[in-house]
Scaffold this motif. Sequence first.
Motif, mmCIF file in Angstrom:
data_model
loop_
_atom_site.group_PDB
_atom_site.id
_atom_site.type_symbol
_atom_site.label_atom_id
_atom_site.label_comp_id
_atom_site.label_asym_id
_atom_site.label_seq_id
_atom_site.Cartn_x
_atom_site.Cartn_y
_atom_site.Cartn_z
ATOM 1 N N ALA A 57 0.839 -1.205 0.000
ATOM 2 C CA ALA A 57 0.000 0.000 0.000
ATOM 3 C C ALA A 57 0.871 1.251 0.000
ATOM 4 O O ALA A 57 0.590 2.222 -0.717
ATOM 5 C CB ALA A 57 -0.924 -0.006 1.216
ATOM 6 N N ALA A 58 1.940 1.226 0.789
ATOM 7 C CA ALA A 58 2.840 2.381 0.833
ATOM 8 C C ALA A 58 3.489 2.600 -0.537
ATOM 9 O O ALA A 58 3.597 3.731 -1.016
ATOM 10 C CB ALA A 58 3.912 2.182 1.905
ATOM 11 N N HIS A 59 3.879 1.513 -1.184
ATOM 12 C CA HIS A 59 4.488 1.625 -2.510
ATOM 13 C C HIS A 59 3.540 2.260 -3.518
ATOM 14 O O HIS A 59 3.930 3.095 -4.321
ATOM 15 C CB HIS A 59 4.922 0.252 -3.023
ATOM 16 N N THR A 60 2.292 1.812 -3.472
ATOM 17 C CA THR A 60 1.303 2.373 -4.391
ATOM 18 C C THR A 60 1.155 3.868 -4.126
ATOM 19 O O THR A 60 1.137 4.684 -5.059
ATOM 20 C CB THR A 60 -0.044 1.657 -4.222
ATOM 21 N N ALA A 61 1.100 4.230 -2.843
ATOM 22 C CA ALA A 61 0.932 5.642 -2.490
ATOM 23 C C ALA A 61 2.170 6.459 -2.870
ATOM 24 O O ALA A 61 2.057 7.637 -3.210
ATOM 25 C CB ALA A 61 0.660 5.774 -0.995
ATOM 26 N N LEU A 62 3.335 5.832 -2.824
ATOM 27 C CA LEU A 62 4.579 6.549 -3.095
ATOM 28 C C LEU A 62 4.820 6.790 -4.580
ATOM 29 O O LEU A 62 5.742 7.478 -4.954
ATOM 30 C CB LEU A 62 5.776 5.763 -2.556
#
Lengths: 208, 208
Positions: B84-89
């Motif tokens: 999820a963090a990767h997608t947001a980043l």
Amino acid sequence: MRISELSRASGVPIPTIKYYLREGLLPGGERTARNQANYDDRHLRRVHLVRVLVEVGGLSLEAVRSVLDALDRSDVPLHETLAAAHTALRRETPVRDDALPLARSETDAWLETLGWNLAGANPARDDLAAALLALRQLGWRVGPEVFDRYARHADALADAELAYVAEQEEPMAAVEATVIGTVVFERALIALRRLAQEHHSRTRFGAR
Amino acid sequence: MRISELSRASGVPIPTIKYYLREGLLPGGERTARNQANYDDRHLRRVHLVRVLVEVGGLSLEAVRSVLDALDRSDVPLHETLAAAHTALRRETPVRDDALPLARSETDAWLETLGWNLAGANPARDDLAAALLALRQLGWRVGPEVFDRYARHADALADAELAYVAEQEEPMAAVEATVIGTVVFERALIALRRLAQEHHSRTRFGAR
């Protein structure tokens, strides 16, 4: 070819090509009638290059112009052209922080220990110092040695990239190869690092 | 500590901190009077994290919010939080091109050959396909194998990074380490690659 064919061959709409022409990002074609000009493969190549710089590299038109200016200068040594292109390709916003000069002196001293052949002016030096500063602000008590491993991998990649550039017979192709290498392979490298992180994260933390 | 001390300790101006509070990027402090609240080290850490995401990562406030939302969810497995963090980043603009799906099927097939443990949804897959497409539009007749070397180096870096993450005792610290790793070390890696290019360019093409 006519502008409509240039558009079809490049996939770039005619109004965008006309905009590139007006902005001087694309040299004019050979005039064949009052309202008509002929374009060749060099124009097609240039349209593709501008498009990649804008869409893949995320560069502003002003930055694209600086890169093209660097590419179009044939009177300077290759490494200077590359340096100019690198400066133009910089898209990070510079970090403003009072602590930056101190971090920069540390990262500069560490770069010395790598034994790399560097001039002083590469804006990437500030980016590296900003990264160190950011780690410290997040509470990591680290020195520039935290980047040792990244330097080794960057060195291996750049060595292979410049070997490829050196194989090119025309200087123009060499410089273009470097610009493409910087913009396109940078994007690929970032994407692959994130995918590799996913791989190791899923493997370590148990997703199948 | 009071908001003025939080500001001094973090180097972030009071109005910016108030803005983070209003936008929900920073949890409120413990109220001690009608117009006063107490902040602790978790607030300081969070202020630094938001600042790094904005200034070093170049993220919009909306993207920062998505990253923080991912960080604050403790009910999901670590690798999902990371995903999820990767997608947001993700900050690259997605490339719109009719030829993208075909390039994507090629890069996806090539990723399979690497044997990585991947789910299907990582947006980095599109970035990789866009890089291949860009090379082809520039006249390079290449397949995804052109990225082999980059995959090897990315794999080695991610392996070391996730080993570090796995050493962290609290899950929160682990996830934060990954976000920092992605944003800060990505910037460091890009900077070092450009410096290494300068080194090899000057060495090959004769600058001292």
